[in-house]
Scaffold this active site. Structure first.
Site, short mmCIF file in Angstrom:
data_model
loop_
_atom_site.label_atom_id
_atom_site.label_comp_id
_atom_site.label_asym_id
_atom_site.label_seq_id
_atom_site.Cartn_x
_atom_site.Cartn_y
_atom_site.Cartn_z
N ASN A 1 0.88 -1.16 0.00
CA ASN A 1 0.00 0.00 0.00
C ASN A 1 0.92 1.22 0.00
O ASN A 1 1.46 1.61 1.04
CB ASN A 1 -0.89 -0.04 1.25
CG ASN A 1 -1.89 1.10 1.28
OD1 ASN A 1 -1.84 2.01 0.46
ND2 ASN A 1 -2.80 1.05 2.24
N ARG B 1 -2.50 -1.99 -3.63
CA ARG B 1 -3.69 -1.17 -3.49
C ARG B 1 -3.57 -0.01 -4.49
O ARG B 1 -2.59 0.74 -4.47
CB ARG B 1 -3.78 -0.62 -2.07
CG ARG B 1 -4.98 0.26 -1.89
CD ARG B 1 -5.05 0.83 -0.51
NE ARG B 1 -6.25 1.64 -0.39
CZ ARG B 1 -6.41 2.56 0.54
NH1 ARG B 1 -5.48 2.77 1.44
NH2 ARG B 1 -7.52 3.26 0.59
N HIS C 1 -12.62 3.50 -0.82
CA HIS C 1 -12.56 2.59 0.33
C HIS C 1 -13.22 1.25 0.03
O HIS C 1 -13.69 0.55 0.94
CB HIS C 1 -13.21 3.21 1.60
CG HIS C 1 -12.44 4.37 2.14
ND1 HIS C 1 -13.02 5.57 2.47
CD2 HIS C 1 -11.13 4.51 2.40
CE1 HIS C 1 -12.10 6.41 2.90
NE2 HIS C 1 -10.93 5.79 2.87
N LEU D 1 -14.13 5.15 9.09
CA LEU D 1 -13.64 6.41 9.63
C LEU D 1 -12.16 6.28 9.97
O LEU D 1 -11.79 5.81 11.05
CB LEU D 1 -14.45 6.80 10.88
CG LEU D 1 -15.98 6.77 10.75
CD1 LEU D 1 -16.64 7.15 12.08
CD2 LEU D 1 -16.46 7.70 9.64
N ASN E 1 -8.11 8.10 8.53
CA ASN E 1 -7.58 9.38 8.09
C ASN E 1 -8.40 9.89 6.92
O ASN E 1 -8.79 11.04 6.86
CB ASN E 1 -6.13 9.19 7.64
CG ASN E 1 -5.22 10.09 8.40
OD1 ASN E 1 -5.61 11.20 8.75
ND2 ASN E 1 -4.02 9.62 8.63
N ARG F 1 -8.71 16.52 4.45
CA ARG F 1 -9.58 16.79 3.29
C ARG F 1 -10.92 17.35 3.75
O ARG F 1 -11.43 16.96 4.80
CB ARG F 1 -9.79 15.51 2.48
CG ARG F 1 -8.58 15.12 1.66
CD ARG F 1 -8.74 13.77 1.03
NE ARG F 1 -8.07 12.74 1.80
CZ ARG F 1 -8.25 11.42 1.63
NH1 ARG F 1 -9.09 10.99 0.71
NH2 ARG F 1 -7.58 10.56 2.36
N ILE G 1 -10.51 5.53 13.45
CA ILE G 1 -11.41 6.23 14.36
C ILE G 1 -12.61 5.34 14.71
O ILE G 1 -12.98 5.20 15.88
CB ILE G 1 -11.89 7.57 13.73
CG1 ILE G 1 -10.69 8.50 13.49
CG2 ILE G 1 -12.94 8.24 14.60
CD1 ILE G 1 -11.01 9.73 12.66
N ASN H 1 -11.46 2.59 17.11
CA ASN H 1 -10.81 2.92 18.39
C ASN H 1 -11.45 4.02 19.21
O ASN H 1 -11.14 4.17 20.39
CB ASN H 1 -9.35 3.32 18.13
CG ASN H 1 -8.56 2.18 17.52
OD1 ASN H 1 -8.50 1.11 18.11
ND2 ASN H 1 -8.01 2.40 16.34
N GLU I 1 -7.72 -4.21 4.73
CA GLU I 1 -7.62 -4.05 3.27
C GLU I 1 -6.51 -4.92 2.70
O GLU I 1 -6.63 -5.44 1.59
CB GLU I 1 -7.39 -2.57 2.94
CG GLU I 1 -8.63 -1.73 3.20
CD GLU I 1 -8.32 -0.32 3.65
OE1 GLU I 1 -7.55 -0.15 4.63
OE2 GLU I 1 -8.87 0.63 3.05
P1 ADP Z 1 -5.51 5.60 7.41
O1 ADP Z 1 -6.74 6.09 6.68
O2 ADP Z 1 -4.30 6.44 7.16
O3 ADP Z 1 -5.29 4.10 7.28
P2 ADP Z 1 -6.37 4.97 10.08
O4 ADP Z 1 -7.49 4.09 9.64
O5 ADP Z 1 -5.20 4.32 10.76
O6 ADP Z 1 -5.82 5.89 8.93
O7 ADP Z 1 -6.99 6.06 11.07
C1 ADP Z 1 -6.21 7.08 11.61
C2 ADP Z 1 -7.09 7.91 12.54
O8 ADP Z 1 -7.55 7.08 13.61
C3 ADP Z 1 -6.34 9.08 13.16
O9 ADP Z 1 -7.14 10.24 13.14
C4 ADP Z 1 -6.14 8.60 14.59
O10 ADP Z 1 -6.04 9.65 15.50
C5 ADP Z 1 -7.44 7.84 14.79
N1 ADP Z 1 -7.35 7.02 16.01
C6 ADP Z 1 -6.62 5.91 16.22
N2 ADP Z 1 -6.79 5.49 17.49
C7 ADP Z 1 -7.65 6.35 18.10
C8 ADP Z 1 -8.22 6.46 19.40
N3 ADP Z 1 -7.94 5.59 20.37
N4 ADP Z 1 -9.07 7.50 19.63
C9 ADP Z 1 -9.37 8.39 18.67
N5 ADP Z 1 -8.86 8.34 17.43
C10 ADP Z 1 -8.01 7.33 17.15
#
Ligand code: ADP
Length: 394
Positions: A9, A89, A177, A205, A207, A237, A325, A328, A375
């Site tokens: 990726n 990807r 996605h 949800l 980045n 974005r 997000i 987590n 993914e």
């Molecule tokens: P990407 O799209 O780059 O793969 P991710 O799916 O890893 O990104 O998501 C990243 C987001 O998840 C960031 O905004 C990060 O702060 C958020 N995140 C990860 N863990 C937590 C948490 N415990 N609480 C709030 N936000 C979180």
């Protein structure tokens, strides 16, 4: 013997990689700092190896130099067994690619034409492919597209209300996605057949962020459109924006296309609104009122799209949260689901805090689930299926 598959990726400054021996993830990691000082994080659960150090490249800090430096390390883990295929990807497959495909020169040309539609991702995805072609010349290279899952969505979700000629030239809503949505659908198919067959809304949800209305594994509607800018606000974005704002920026502010692109892709979203960070965790931990406002806007937009997706499906049976997000942040899930009884959604606070599997109450009409997306695993499955279906390149 199961084939060895490497999944890549490739982003602007990083390459995430996973090396699979059959379905078993043998090595996983990421090279960050591309274009500056490459850094390697690697974990090999089977051998117990862990690496967290600067990556010595002999030839600069490009994708190619980084993969070349990673190659001997992967080879040590493989003990001489060859990589059969590299699955990539690729964010945009355009109108044509609704399935994973072996990469040829012609395919590369087609994908290059799509670079302006996903400037944050596509050029780097393709740089990763070129680097892998060099590093693994004997391996098949396979592209798996984020847009493919949506290619059969209904015409009303595919078009804009512009003159028809624009649709014909490819100005359409592609949706993104898709690999994540596909993984979630497969997960439901295997673990919750009834949910799979019903009306599902997935909130990816991370980045980047989007939501998708799905019925029986089929995309019906999604929040992302022509590019990966539309829909929900994201890390940097903007998400949905009145196109009149862009006209204003051009005419009144005299901004160039490059400046506007930079603004919408890299300086907006959570980062632009808060002026603090693009990172949801950092914003959640901040007591700056601007962080609270950025989160408020984010939650407002997710709730709004939840209603829209439910209307598109004429109801909802299952709501899935995924992405960094979604997986987590109990806080964001709670705020999205508060006062949604009208939709049949009721979340159990203790289950939500645990954040693993079902988080809805016993009496909730809608099952609310937290499912970690994968993914990379989806790309592995696609790549292996392609190898099995046509072992010799056409
Ligand atoms: P990407 O799209 O780059 O793969 P991710 O799916 O890893 O990104 O998501 C990243 C987001 O998840 C960031 O905004 C990060 O702060 C958020 N995140 C990860 N863990 C937590 C948490 N415990 N609480 C709030 N936000 C979180």
């Amino acid at each position: 013997m199961a084939p060895i598959i490497l999944v890549l990726n490739s982003g602007s400054s990083s390459i995430k990689f996973s090396l699979y021996d059959g379905p078993t993830e043998q090595v996983t990691g990421q090279i960050s700092g591309l274009g500056a000082e490459p850094h390697l994080n690697l974990e090999a659960p089977l051998s117990g190896r862990q690496i967290d150090r600067a990556l010595d490249t002999s030839d600069g800090s490009s994708h190619g130099a980084a993969l070349a430096a990673l190659l001997p390390i992967l080879n040590e883990e493989l003990g001489g067994r060859p990589v059969a295929a590299v699955g990539h990807r690729v964010v945009h497959g355009g109108t044509k690619h609704d399935l994973p495909i072996r990469i040829t020169d012609v395919v590369m040309q087609e994908l290059r034409v799509l670079e302006p539609l996903a400037p944050l991702h596509q050029p780097h995805n393709l740089a990763g492919i070129e680097a892998a072609q060099e590093a693994f010349p004997e391996a098949d290279q396979v592209a798996c597209f984020d847009t493919a899952f949506h290619r059969k969505h209904p015409w009303v979700n595919d078009t804009f209300a512009l003159p028809r000629s624009f649709y014909d030239e490819g100005v359409r809503r592609y949706g993104f996605h898709g690999l994540s949505y596909e993984y979630i659908c497969e997960y439901l198919k295997q673990n919750a057949q009834d949910a799979y067959k019903g009306k599902v809304i997935v909130a990816h949800l991370g980045n980047g962020a989007s939501m998708c209305a799905i019925r029986a594994g089929q995309s019906i509607g999604s929040t992302m459109g022509f590019t990966a800018l539309d829909g929900l606000p994201m890390g940097t974005r903007c998400g949905q924006l009145d196109p009149g704002v862009i006209l204003y920026l051009m005419t009144t502010n005299g901004m160039s296309p490059d400046e506007i692109s930079d603004l919408l892709y890299k300086k907006s979203g959570l980062k632009g609104l808060s002026g603090i960070s693009q990172d949801m965790r950092a914003l959640s931990e901040s007591d700056d009122p601007r962080a609270a406002e950025a989160i408020e806007y984010y939650v407002f937009r997710v709730r709004r799209e939840l209603g829209a997706m439910a209307a598109v499906l004429s109801g909802v049976d299952t709501l899935v949260f995924t992405g960094g997000i979604g997986e987590n942040s109990a806080l964001i899930r709670e705020r999205v689901c508060t006062d949604q009884e009208w939709l049949g959604i009721q979340v159990d606070p203790a289950l939500n805090n645990a954040g693993d599997g079902a988080i809805s109450t016993q009496s909730s009409k809608v099952a609310v689930l937290v499912i970690p997306t994968n993914e990379e695993e989806m790309i592995r499955r696609h790549t292996e299926a392609l190898l099995t279906a046509s072992p010799v390149p056409a």
